[in-house]
Design a protein around this motif. Structure first.
Motif, short mmCIF file in Angstrom:
data_model
loop_
_atom_site.label_atom_id
_atom_site.label_comp_id
_atom_site.label_asym_id
_atom_site.label_seq_id
_atom_site.Cartn_x
_atom_site.Cartn_y
_atom_site.Cartn_z
N GLN A 70 -14.42 5.85 -7.76
CA GLN A 70 -14.97 6.94 -8.57
C GLN A 70 -14.56 6.79 -10.02
OE1 GLN A 70 -13.38 10.31 -6.44
NE2 GLN A 70 -14.76 10.02 -4.71
N LEU A 71 -13.32 6.38 -10.22
CA LEU A 71 -12.80 6.28 -11.59
C LEU A 71 -13.40 5.12 -12.37
CD1 LEU A 71 -9.09 7.11 -10.81
CD2 LEU A 71 -10.68 8.52 -12.10
N TYR A 109 -18.48 4.47 -13.73
CA TYR A 109 -19.25 4.39 -14.98
C TYR A 109 -19.48 2.92 -15.37
CZ TYR A 109 -14.80 3.39 -17.24
OH TYR A 109 -13.62 2.81 -17.58
N THR A 151 -18.23 4.70 -4.26
CA THR A 151 -17.97 6.06 -4.72
C THR A 151 -17.19 6.91 -3.72
OG1 THR A 151 -20.15 6.64 -3.89
CG2 THR A 151 -19.98 6.17 -6.23
N MET A 173 -20.22 13.00 -6.02
CA MET A 173 -19.36 11.82 -6.03
C MET A 173 -17.93 12.20 -6.41
SD MET A 173 -19.30 8.44 -8.43
CE MET A 173 -18.28 9.12 -9.71
N TRP A 174 -17.81 12.99 -7.49
CA TRP A 174 -16.45 13.29 -7.95
C TRP A 174 -15.68 14.15 -6.96
CZ3 TRP A 174 -14.47 10.26 -11.20
CH2 TRP A 174 -15.22 9.71 -12.25
N ARG A 200 -8.46 16.40 -11.84
CA ARG A 200 -9.56 16.16 -12.76
C ARG A 200 -10.49 17.37 -12.80
NH1 ARG A 200 -12.56 12.26 -8.39
NH2 ARG A 200 -10.91 10.80 -8.84
N VAL A 256 -8.65 -2.58 -11.59
CA VAL A 256 -8.27 -1.26 -11.08
C VAL A 256 -8.07 -1.33 -9.57
CG1 VAL A 256 -9.16 1.08 -10.72
CG2 VAL A 256 -9.28 0.04 -12.98
N LEU A 283 -20.39 11.23 -17.06
CA LEU A 283 -19.34 10.68 -16.22
C LEU A 283 -18.03 10.59 -16.98
CD1 LEU A 283 -20.99 7.74 -14.32
CD2 LEU A 283 -20.44 10.00 -13.49
N THR A 324 -13.60 12.95 -16.46
CA THR A 324 -12.27 12.58 -16.00
C THR A 324 -11.79 11.44 -16.86
OG1 THR A 324 -10.95 12.06 -14.07
CG2 THR A 324 -13.01 10.85 -14.33
N GLN A 325 -10.51 11.19 -16.83
CA GLN A 325 -10.04 10.06 -17.60
C GLN A 325 -10.28 8.80 -16.79
OE1 GLN A 325 -8.75 12.10 -15.71
NE2 GLN A 325 -6.58 12.40 -16.02
N PRO A 326 -11.16 7.91 -17.27
CA PRO A 326 -11.42 6.70 -16.50
C PRO A 326 -10.19 5.82 -16.47
CG PRO A 326 -12.54 6.60 -18.61
CD PRO A 326 -11.88 7.92 -18.54
N MET A 327 -10.17 4.90 -15.54
CA MET A 327 -9.03 3.99 -15.44
C MET A 327 -9.49 2.65 -16.00
SD MET A 327 -6.82 3.64 -11.98
CE MET A 327 -6.36 5.31 -11.61
N TYR A 328 -8.73 2.07 -16.87
CA TYR A 328 -9.16 0.85 -17.53
C TYR A 328 -8.44 -0.40 -17.03
CZ TYR A 328 -11.44 3.73 -21.01
OH TYR A 328 -12.25 4.62 -21.64
#
Ligand code: HEM
Ligand SMILES: [Cu+2]
Ligand SMILES: [Cu+2]
Lengths: 336, 597
Positions: free
Chosen positions: B505-506, B509, B499, A242-243, A226, B489, A3, A7-11
């Motif tokens: 989605q982002l 995880y 999802t 999902m993506w 992405r 977020v 996962l 992609t660059q996850p968002m924090y």
């Protein structure tokens, strides 16, 4: 961890495309700084005590209460900082945002949103700038009249434009959204515009905001491209699916022989996986179809989780053209 | 009242004497263990029932966490079984979205009203408080018994609602109308269950207040009360004053559903493309005001007893007096008062005007100050201590930073401007769970390990206790920590899956990570369950004063205490935490001089 690789996850806070959102973000960030400092202060003292005063290390405990000036200092500091956050940030930010509706000379664009289980009905006034009356007695989704407009009898309603889940807005121009609901309480939330307001049946509640000049959904989409890896044969394609949900291919994805597997602008899905594997494609590039989403943040029933809408941001001239086109289309535009 | 009574000379009590006089009949098995009026038996009944409900509520959450991490995939092991309850698809075994909403609503309700409050107040309060004040029982033992049985009936009604037509309630633990009014019959069961639970709490709270006011041992002035008793005292007032509006509101919603009234229904509602039969004229927001007028004080009902427990254990295991006892007491009283005027901070998004929101923002900031003071007092209590790291102390210490995280993250939710972004996102879920799970639940575990020797006469295993502590602490943080990031977020709560959304989605995880944490947390409870049952039968025998403590339950009552609690009436001579008094032979001075048996 596949996962993370994709992609660059968002924090932290998502990008913000409104003109007022930075103030909310600033407040959130400062509060977190304050929280972190206070927590670290406690934490250091706490950890030191845990080590220094363990049973073996200290033969006798202290009976007399210590004169902890520190506690007075902490408490005073907490009070002062909270007062500052409240008086210097929270109250004025809110007041500026809530008590200061766009003035007529700023040429605001007004639109109504009527929530229902589980969709957002968008009501534009049409070229005459007047909203037709919404009559509860006439409402019928089945007959294509979700808002209960009287197209024949009400002159104001004749040219009204009704849309479903897609809210088109011009950027750089103040927008007023009047919110209500047909059934239960929903909440109109657009995180990337820092807007949130419950929609309450029986009440009409306005929110207003301005989208930053120079942005558009097309431009935002470019920033959210992405790479998604195609699962090898035999692996569950769940991550891939999902993506790709609500995402579109940013270019034609072609097999070795040049046939298009997923066309530009189409949503890749599970049924493409096999063809992609056959063509030996390991990765594809996608981006959100409509990057700015409307969430319903109030539990509103069975498929609450699917009550998603989109805000589509357009440069003013493009928006005018789109609006005129919709108006010309008249009734035909109405979606079921 | 026929509560048994050994030797009452009426001397030990000031104030009025409850109707405890009369001949002492040794009750039979049923009278002793089932329909008992003894506060200790009732306390144990509450504790065991509440622990079972906590496990049920947690299991529901494990199923939901599975769904969140693996949307639409069969729930392992029990997926097809659950279709009997109508919450999973019969063919696929995956949790349905209705099923998710049912479990969500029931998890919240069960955890708050059937788990934590009954354990903290009905269990610990009932068992420990009378012992700590030197009373032979509660003021109204029969009322006490009734409170338990009404609670149990409420719990049974709640659980039975899964078999109602359409399944259990699915409108969240907040049950906002019009959604709740238009929901299927499970909601009616929920309301009936709530009315019973509220009634039970009201009966209990009256009893607690009278008991603390009137049945204290000789010499036990209010300023000598253990902090735990103070916490229970303030809690009882909160229950007494906050619950009636919700009880009324519950009955009103019930009437809206079954008798055709329209308290919460506005005019012209169209549900499912059909006009509804309600005449209208009501206000959906009225429910929210009534609900939160209870539910904010309820937050303090969930946290104050936990603080009380932590205070006892910290004093005992630092071997020194609690720092700032008086300040602590004033702080919780102040919290109690303030908690009645902050409720609308849950309603900033309903379209409230800025004047009103300014008021509620200000009160919310004010109420955070006593919480900061309480935490600071506890932490300063560690200074100069002689800390014994036994299992109860580990849990009590862990409470402090966990509660700090929970409390601090309330600040951005309490300011309306920042709440615009955070309201109804996972940030909220993270915030209140840090208060009630890594906070309260951890404190309740501390209390179980601490008072277990008193209740059973045996100790729990320290080894298994530590094997329970570490996975619990780590698991809790793995579950709830990520929620702040998912929430900030912008992902909303109460979703069957996130999802479908870009922002979801982002952050998916984190969701997977959090679900792994839930599994860790679940496995971590196995040592506890083994320890709990194993120690009842095979635990090491404990001395009467197992922790060398000062308070009456340890120094004046045998373990386990007999019917009537004390062999002789305790006479209190000093404050509750006289540890390490200079010049005294032992490092603790009992609160009363009755010799240890
Ligand atoms: C210890 C393990 C626990 C876990 C893993 C857990 C997890 C969760 C999660 C993930 C949600 C959000 C569900 C959603 O929004 O879809 C939730 C909701 C909730 N939880 Fe917990 N929780 C735990 C313990 C507790 C405790 C101890 C309490 C109360 C004392 C509690 C009270 C609630 C409430 C009131 C809600 C909101 C329900 C609603 O949306 O109506 N939880 N929990
Ligand atoms: Cu909704
Ligand atoms: Cu609150």
């Amino acid at each position: 961890m596949s996962l993370l690789a994709q992609t660059q996850p968002m924090y932290w806070l998502p990008p913000d495309y409104s003109t007022h959102g930075w103030q909310i973000d600033q407040l959130i960030n400062w509060i977190h700084v304050f929280m972190a400092v206070l927590f670290a202060g406690w934490g250091v003292f706490f950890a030191r005590c845990l080590v220094k005063y363990r049973y073996r290390a200290n033969p006798t405990a202290l009976y007399e209460p210590i004169k902890a000036k520190a506690s007075k200092v902490i408490e005073a500091a907490v009070v002062v900082i909270e007062v500052v956050l409240l008086v210097a940030f929270a109250i004025p930010v809110l007041a500026e945002y809530k008590n200061d509706p766009p003035k007529p000379e700023d040429n605001p664009f007004e639109v109504h949103v009527v929530a229902q289980q589980f969709a957002w009905n968008i009501h534009y006034p049409g070229p005459d700038g007047k909203f037709g009356k919404r009559n509860a007695k006439l409402v019928s989704d089945a007959n294509g009249n979700p808002l209960g407009l009287d197209r024949d009898g009400d002159p104001d309603a004749k040219d009204d434009i009704v849309a479903n889940n897609e809210l088109h807005l011009p950027v750089g121009r103040p927008v007023i959204v009047k919110l209500t609901s047909k059934d239960v309480i929903h909440s109109f939330s657009v995180p990337m515009l820092r807007v949130k307001q419950d929609t309450v049946p029986g009440m009409e509640i306005p929110v207003w905001f301005t989208v930053k000049e120079g942005t558009s959904s097309d431009a935002i989409r470019e920033t959210m491209i992405r790479t998604v890896s195609v699962p090898p044969a035999g692996q569950n394609p769940r991550d891939f699916v999902m993506w790709c949900t609500n995402n579109i291919a940013v270019e034609d994805i072609k097999g070795a022989d040049g046939t298009v597997i997923v066309g530009k602008g189409r949503e890749p899905s599970a049924e493409h996986v096999e063809a992609l594997q056959k063509a030996g494609i390991g990765e594809i590039r996608v981006a959100p179809r409509h990057p700015v989403e409307i969430h319903c943040t109030q539990l509103c029933g069975i498929t609450h989780y699917k009550m998603r809408g989109f805000v589509i941001l357009m440069p003013p001239d493009e928006f005018e053209a789109w609006y005129a086109e919709q108006a010309a289309g008249g009734d035909e535009f109405i979606e079921e | 009242m026929s509560g048994g009574h050994h030797h009452d000379h009426g001397s030990g009590h000031h104030g009025h004497e409850p109707a405890l006089h009369g001949h002492h009949h040794e009750p039979g098995f049923i009278g002793k263990y089932i329909f008992s009026v003894d506060h200790k038996v009732i306390g144990v009944q509450y504790t065991v029932t509440a622990l079972v409900f906590l496990l049920v509520g947690f299991t529901m959450m494990l199923i939901m966490r599975w769904q969140l991490a693996r949307p639409g995939e069969a729930v392992p092991l029990i997926g097809s079984l659950l279709s009997q309850l109508g919450i999973t698809h019969a063919q696929t075994g995956a949790l349905t979205n209705e099923g998710y909403n049912m479990l969500g609503a029931m998890h919240g309700t069960i955890m708050v009203f059937l788990g934590v409050v009954p354990l903290a107040v009905g269990g610990f309060g009932n068992y420990v408080m009378p012992l700590q004040i030197g009373a032979k029982d509660m003021a109204f033992p029969k009322l006490n018994m009734m409170s338990y049985w009404v609670y149990l009936s409420g719990g049974i009604v709640m659980m039975a609602s899964f078999w109602a037509n359409g399944g259990a309630a699915q409108s969240g633990w907040t049950s906002y109308p019009p959604l709740a009014n238009t929901a299927l019959s499970g909601q009616t069961w929920w309301l009936v269950g709530m009315v019973l639970l509220i009634t039970s709490s009201l009966l209990g709270s009256v009893n607690f207040i009278v008991t603390i006011m009137h049945l204290r041992a000789k010499g036990l002035s209010m300023w000598r009360l253990p902090f735990f008793v103070w916490a229970q005292f303030v809690t009882a007032f909160l229950l007494l004053l906050a619950f009636p509006p919700l009880e009324a509101a519950g009955v009103m919603q019930l009437m809206d559903r079954v008798a055709g009234t329209s308290f919460f229904m506005p005019e012209g509602l169209i549900v499912g493309d059909k006009p509804t039969e309600w005449t209208g004229g009501g206000s959906p927001l009225l429910w929210q005001h009534l609900f939160w007028f209870l539910a904010h004080p309820e937050v303090y009902v969930l946290i104050l007893p936990a603080m009380g427990i932590v205070g006892e254990i910290i004093a005992n295991n630092t071997r020194k007096p609690l720092w700032g006892y008086t300040t602590l007491v004033y702080s919780i009283i102040f919290l109690g008062f303030m908690s009645f005027i902050v409720w609308a901070h849950h309603m900033y998004m309903t379209g409230m005007g800025t004047a009103l929101s300014t008021f509620f923002q200000a009160t919310t900031m004010i109420i955070s100050v006593p919480s900061v003071i309480i935490l600071t007092c506890f932490i300063i209590s560690l200074y100069g201590a002689r800390i014994r790291y036994n299992t109860p102390m580990l849990f009590a210490l862990a409470f402090l930073p966990m509660f700090a995280i929970g409390g601090l993250t309330g600040l951005p939710l309490g300011l309306a401007a920042s709440d615009i972004h955070l309201h109804d996102t996972y940030y909220v879920i993270g915030h209140f769970h840090y208060v009630v799970a890594p906070g309260t639940i951890i404190a309740l575990f501390a209390g179980i390990y601490y008072w277990f020797p008193k209740v059973t006469g045996r100790r729990m295993s320290e080894f298994l206790g530590k094997l329970h502590f570490w996975p619990t602490l780590i698991g809790m943080n793995m579950v709830f920590g990520p929620m702040f990031f998912v929430g900030i977020v912008g992902v909303q709560r109460r979703l069957w899956t996130q999802t479908d959304y870009q922002l979801g989605q982002l952050t998916q995880y984190w969701v997977v990570f959090s679900s792994v944490g839930a599994a860790v947390l679940g496995l971590g409870q196995i040592p506890f369950i083994l320890n709990f049952f194993g120690s009842i039968f095979a635990g090491r025998k404990a001395a009467q004063n197992a922790w060398e403590a000062t308070t009456l339950e340890w120094v004046a009552a045998p373990s386990p205490p007999p019917h009537g609690n004390f062999l002789a009436d305790p006479v209190v001579v000093c404050g509750p935490y006289e540890y390490s008094v200079p010049g005294s032979p032992k490092d603790y001075c009992p609160q009363c001089q009755t010799s240890e048996a």
